[in-house]
Design a protein around this motif. Sequence first.
Motif, mmCIF file in Angstrom:
data_model
loop_
_atom_site.group_PDB
_atom_site.id
_atom_site.type_symbol
_atom_site.label_atom_id
_atom_site.label_comp_id
_atom_site.label_asym_id
_atom_site.label_seq_id
_atom_site.Cartn_x
_atom_site.Cartn_y
_atom_site.Cartn_z
ATOM 1 N N ALA A 287 1.330 -15.292 25.549
ATOM 2 C CA ALA A 287 2.394 -14.371 24.768
ATOM 3 C C ALA A 287 3.274 -15.168 24.635
ATOM 4 N N LEU A 288 4.163 -14.768 24.050
ATOM 5 C CA LEU A 288 5.206 -15.211 24.136
ATOM 6 C C LEU A 288 6.716 -13.770 23.714
ATOM 7 N N THR A 289 7.485 -14.103 25.022
ATOM 8 C CA THR A 289 8.756 -13.713 24.590
ATOM 9 C C THR A 289 10.434 -13.955 25.123
ATOM 10 N N GLU A 290 11.007 -13.055 24.233
ATOM 11 C CA GLU A 290 12.448 -13.053 24.336
ATOM 12 C C GLU A 290 13.433 -11.864 25.253
ATOM 13 N N ASP A 291 13.410 -12.126 25.756
ATOM 14 C CA ASP A 291 14.545 -11.161 27.093
ATOM 15 C C ASP A 291 12.775 -10.002 27.059
ATOM 16 N N LEU B 214 8.503 -8.954 22.692
ATOM 17 C CA LEU B 214 7.294 -9.576 22.622
ATOM 18 C C LEU B 214 7.120 -10.473 21.072
ATOM 19 N N LEU B 215 7.129 -11.195 20.979
ATOM 20 C CA LEU B 215 6.869 -12.128 20.047
ATOM 21 C C LEU B 215 5.600 -12.183 19.610
ATOM 22 N N GLY B 216 4.907 -12.038 20.082
ATOM 23 C CA GLY B 216 3.861 -12.942 19.574
ATOM 24 C C GLY B 216 2.289 -13.072 21.077
ATOM 25 N N LYS B 217 1.771 -12.291 20.606
ATOM 26 C CA LYS B 217 0.236 -12.350 21.697
ATOM 27 C C LYS B 217 -1.069 -12.989 21.194
ATOM 28 N N ILE B 218 -2.023 -13.830 22.258
ATOM 29 C CA ILE B 218 -3.129 -13.954 21.346
ATOM 30 C C ILE B 218 -3.626 -13.846 22.994
#
Length: 235
Positions: free
Chosen positions: A16-20, A23-27
């Motif tokens: 997963a990628l997050t900013e603060d 959730l920006l994206g998840k696999i």
Amino acid sequence: MKLLAFDTSSQALSVALTEDDNLLGKIDLNIKKNHSITLMPAIDFLMTHVGIKPEELDRIAVAQGPGSYTGLRIAVTTAKTLASTLNIDLVGVSSLVAIATNVDVVGKVVPLIDARRQNVYAGIYENGLSIGQEQHVSLDKLLDTLKNEEVLYFTGEVANFRELISQTLPQAKFVENVERRLPNAYQIARLGASYEPVNVDAFVPEYLKKVEAEEKWLETHAENQGNDTNYIQSI
């Protein structure tokens, strides 16, 4: 804060990628694959399609264990390499906590990871907080300690243990939603955002149990010590 989180502590792989708090994206993959081959391509795919470059990351959060020895070593090694290369923060999150906090229920939550031979890695959580030490334990022993609990939700890798759990604890309930009982990198990211960074060089997996090779070595070593002691005493 831009944060990359991932988990390969079980059969599933989650990135997963997050900013603060976003959730920006998840696999998520829940199939038997070689994590050593699939983890970095999954990270690269996600970051490329989200549009974040490695040098833009502020922190790496990784499932630290317990779980598969091989899976943990892959994830922790990857996390340490990325954090060291990019000179950014590294934090470790319990695999069991990540599973438990993915369940939104009222009552005690018992996340399980299959440790083979009717043993499990387990913890007990309530309202997202641990109320019992995470442990490697036989399923029978764990269930015996839970007999007096009125409301229990089992989650995680419960498929192989469901029948025995139901027989021993008729009051037990199970989290049916597959997504809710899988390791979740988004939960790891949310938890890891508030953790204190660790020393990258000193960071190691939390196995909760000695690896099989080490156990066999200790058994052999103990036997040899016993033989040496008997020999010395006979002189």
